[in-house]
Design a protein around this motif. Structure first.
Motif, mmCIF file in Angstrom:
data_model
loop_
_atom_site.group_PDB
_atom_site.id
_atom_site.type_symbol
_atom_site.label_atom_id
_atom_site.label_comp_id
_atom_site.label_asym_id
_atom_site.label_seq_id
_atom_site.Cartn_x
_atom_site.Cartn_y
_atom_site.Cartn_z
ATOM 1 N N LEU A 3 127.142 60.051 -10.252
ATOM 2 C CA LEU A 3 126.644 60.473 -11.160
ATOM 3 C C LEU A 3 125.761 61.405 -9.816
ATOM 4 C CD1 LEU A 3 124.959 58.336 -14.153
ATOM 5 C CD2 LEU A 3 126.042 60.966 -13.788
ATOM 6 N N PHE A 4 125.217 60.664 -9.464
ATOM 7 C CA PHE A 4 124.491 60.929 -8.032
ATOM 8 C C PHE A 4 124.969 60.606 -6.314
ATOM 9 C CE2 PHE A 4 121.938 58.309 -11.576
ATOM 10 C CZ PHE A 4 121.055 59.375 -11.927
ATOM 11 N N ALA A 5 125.270 61.353 -5.750
ATOM 12 C CA ALA A 5 124.966 61.568 -4.585
ATOM 13 C C ALA A 5 124.505 61.034 -3.851
ATOM 14 C CB ALA A 5 125.313 62.781 -3.321
ATOM 15 N N ASP A 6 122.911 60.116 -3.641
ATOM 16 C CA ASP A 6 122.546 59.114 -3.080
ATOM 17 C C ASP A 6 121.496 59.247 -3.742
ATOM 18 O OD1 ASP A 6 121.087 61.825 -2.001
ATOM 19 O OD2 ASP A 6 121.920 62.032 -0.454
ATOM 20 N N ARG A 7 120.406 58.381 -3.298
ATOM 21 C CA ARG A 7 119.368 57.706 -4.169
ATOM 22 C C ARG A 7 118.047 59.101 -4.011
ATOM 23 N NH1 ARG A 7 119.807 53.814 -1.026
ATOM 24 N NH2 ARG A 7 120.328 51.495 -2.837
ATOM 25 N N ARG A 8 118.110 59.886 -3.572
ATOM 26 C CA ARG A 8 117.607 61.039 -3.338
ATOM 27 C C ARG A 8 117.961 62.493 -4.204
ATOM 28 N NH1 ARG A 8 114.288 61.799 1.941
ATOM 29 N NH2 ARG A 8 114.383 60.277 3.413
ATOM 30 N N ALA A 9 119.288 62.173 -4.205
ATOM 31 C CA ALA A 9 119.456 63.312 -5.448
ATOM 32 C C ALA A 9 119.210 62.945 -6.555
ATOM 33 C CB ALA A 9 121.044 63.350 -5.605
ATOM 34 N N ALA A 10 119.628 61.633 -7.167
ATOM 35 C CA ALA A 10 118.781 60.453 -8.295
ATOM 36 C C ALA A 10 116.678 60.833 -8.732
ATOM 37 C CB ALA A 10 118.935 59.242 -7.986
ATOM 38 N N GLY A 11 116.516 61.063 -7.417
ATOM 39 C CA GLY A 11 115.080 61.272 -7.587
ATOM 40 C C GLY A 11 114.979 63.151 -7.534
ATOM 41 N N ARG A 12 115.543 63.794 -7.241
ATOM 42 C CA ARG A 12 115.098 65.131 -7.989
ATOM 43 C C ARG A 12 115.382 65.072 -9.145
ATOM 44 N NH1 ARG A 12 117.477 66.090 -2.430
ATOM 45 N NH2 ARG A 12 119.033 66.087 -2.722
ATOM 46 N N GLU A 13 116.641 64.429 -9.989
ATOM 47 C CA GLU A 13 116.980 65.028 -11.342
ATOM 48 C C GLU A 13 116.009 63.601 -11.982
ATOM 49 O OE1 GLU A 13 121.073 63.788 -13.953
ATOM 50 O OE2 GLU A 13 121.249 64.514 -12.114
ATOM 51 N N LEU A 14 115.569 62.381 -11.654
ATOM 52 C CA LEU A 14 114.818 61.710 -12.078
ATOM 53 C C LEU A 14 113.585 62.278 -12.291
ATOM 54 C CD1 LEU A 14 114.385 59.742 -13.730
ATOM 55 C CD2 LEU A 14 113.526 58.615 -11.163
ATOM 56 N N SER A 15 112.749 63.244 -11.128
ATOM 57 C CA SER A 15 111.895 64.777 -11.234
ATOM 58 C C SER A 15 111.671 65.297 -12.400
ATOM 59 C CB SER A 15 110.981 64.937 -9.884
ATOM 60 O OG SER A 15 112.171 66.398 -10.143
ATOM 61 N N LYS A 16 112.652 65.562 -12.866
ATOM 62 C CA LYS A 16 112.261 66.557 -13.915
ATOM 63 C C LYS A 16 112.048 65.797 -15.678
ATOM 64 C CE LYS A 16 116.515 69.064 -12.488
ATOM 65 N NZ LYS A 16 118.450 69.695 -12.199
ATOM 66 N N SER A 17 113.132 64.595 -15.719
ATOM 67 C CA SER A 17 112.815 64.118 -16.562
ATOM 68 C C SER A 17 111.222 63.864 -16.932
ATOM 69 C CB SER A 17 113.038 62.905 -16.951
ATOM 70 O OG SER A 17 114.878 63.526 -17.651
ATOM 71 N N GLY A 35 114.331 51.988 -3.817
ATOM 72 C CA GLY A 35 113.870 52.829 -5.350
ATOM 73 C C GLY A 35 112.336 53.641 -4.527
ATOM 74 N N VAL A 36 112.364 53.103 -3.744
ATOM 75 C CA VAL A 36 111.291 53.660 -2.706
ATOM 76 C C VAL A 36 111.547 55.058 -2.462
ATOM 77 C CG1 VAL A 36 109.485 54.603 -0.320
ATOM 78 C CG2 VAL A 36 109.684 51.591 -2.001
ATOM 79 N N VAL A 37 113.100 55.536 -2.275
ATOM 80 C CA VAL A 37 113.940 56.582 -1.697
ATOM 81 C C VAL A 37 113.820 58.045 -2.397
ATOM 82 C CG1 VAL A 37 115.803 57.806 -0.792
ATOM 83 C CG2 VAL A 37 115.082 55.207 -0.092
ATOM 84 N N VAL A 38 114.162 56.356 -3.969
ATOM 85 C CA VAL A 38 113.748 57.570 -5.331
ATOM 86 C C VAL A 38 112.254 58.326 -5.800
ATOM 87 C CG1 VAL A 38 113.754 57.625 -7.583
ATOM 88 C CG2 VAL A 38 115.674 56.527 -6.010
ATOM 89 N N ALA A 39 111.781 57.498 -5.232
ATOM 90 C CA ALA A 39 110.300 57.260 -5.415
ATOM 91 C C ALA A 39 109.740 58.396 -4.901
ATOM 92 C CB ALA A 39 108.943 55.814 -5.646
ATOM 93 N N ALA A 40 109.668 58.347 -3.777
ATOM 94 C CA ALA A 40 109.293 59.467 -2.467
ATOM 95 C C ALA A 40 109.642 60.812 -2.528
ATOM 96 C CB ALA A 40 110.050 59.259 -1.223
ATOM 97 N N GLU A 41 111.130 61.237 -3.302
ATOM 98 C CA GLU A 41 111.246 62.301 -3.855
ATOM 99 C C GLU A 41 110.610 62.761 -5.350
ATOM 100 O OE1 GLU A 41 114.574 64.813 -2.835
ATOM 101 O OE2 GLU A 41 113.841 62.986 -1.229
ATOM 102 N N VAL A 42 110.065 61.872 -5.792
ATOM 103 C CA VAL A 42 109.720 62.361 -6.761
ATOM 104 C C VAL A 42 108.113 62.695 -6.484
ATOM 105 C CG1 VAL A 42 108.527 61.153 -9.714
ATOM 106 C CG2 VAL A 42 111.464 61.109 -9.064
#
Length: 218
Positions: A3-17, A35-42
């Motif tokens: 689904l995701f290339a990496d955590r940063r990509a997951a964060g970018r997608e999660l930010s849409k929601s 989770g901090v990597v994902v959160a930082a993108e959001v």
């Protein structure tokens, strides 16, 4: 392909929601380390402040990735059904907890989570995914004790049948709720373990004006 290339990509997608929270008084709280990597993108995309909420999973003997519980500041969760499945005795859980409390203290010192007043604000708790949910629930209950207006749990992926308990979470955001689910890492092409240094750098560079443990000379 996952689904995701990496955590940063997951964060970018999660930010849409999480777009509805762009213009509100909210704080993004990532669960270290991944989770901090994902959160930082959001936080960057939604222009929200970033912080961390420190949690430690209590892993099963011989299968540490499987959580039988979790601990956070002022919070202890032990899932009896998971303990039985793992064949662990109460003293086994106590032994694991003692080790994880040492690590909880170390990470609290290393990442220096802020003690900002959350009252009247929205706390958005983010991890890189949910498996058993123990760490996410512990994080949200710890944040709830700081009396935010609402607690939002947001993760990129989780089992379709998992639900966040109402005593811990007011709103649950997950764009990918999977019927077939074995482990969070299967949904990432790159699920390399996040190192302490990356978490420290992300928190230090976030627009919060907060100091890390290193900055305070600890």
């Amino acid at each position: 392909m996952a689904l995701f290339a990496d955590r940063r990509a997951a964060g970018r997608e999660l930010s849409k929601s999480l777009a509805p929270w762009r213009d509100v008084d909210a704080v993004v709280l990532g669960i270290p380390r991944g989770g901090v990597v994902v959160a930082a993108e959001v936080a960057a995309i939604l222009a929200l402040p970033l912080d961390a909420v420190i949690v430690r999973k209590l892993g099963a003997d011989g299968r540490e990735e499987f959580a039988v519980g979790a601990i956070a500041e002022g919070v202890r969760i032990v899932t009896s059904s998971a303990v039985r499945w793992a064949g662990m005795r109460p003293e086994d859980v106590d032994r694991v907890e003692a080790t994880e409390r040492d690590e909880l203290a170390r990470r609290t010192d290393a990442f220096a989570p802020g003690d900002d007043d959350l009252s009247g604000r929205i706390a958005i708790v983010i991890d890189d995914g949910v498996a058993t949910g123990a760490t996410a629930i512990a994080a949200c209950r710890s944040v709830r004790a700081r009396k935010p207006d609402r607690v939002v749990l947001a993760v990129p992926v989780a089992p379709s049948n998992w639900r966040a308990p109402h005593d811990a979470v007011d709103e649950y955001v997950c764009p990918h709720r999977m019927r077939e689910f074995w482990a969070v890492g299967e949904f990432y092409d790159d699920f390399t373990q996040t190192e302490d240094a990356e978490v420290v750098a992300l928190l230090r560079n976030a627009p919060t004006g907060r100091a890390t443990g290193e900055d305070r000379g600890s």
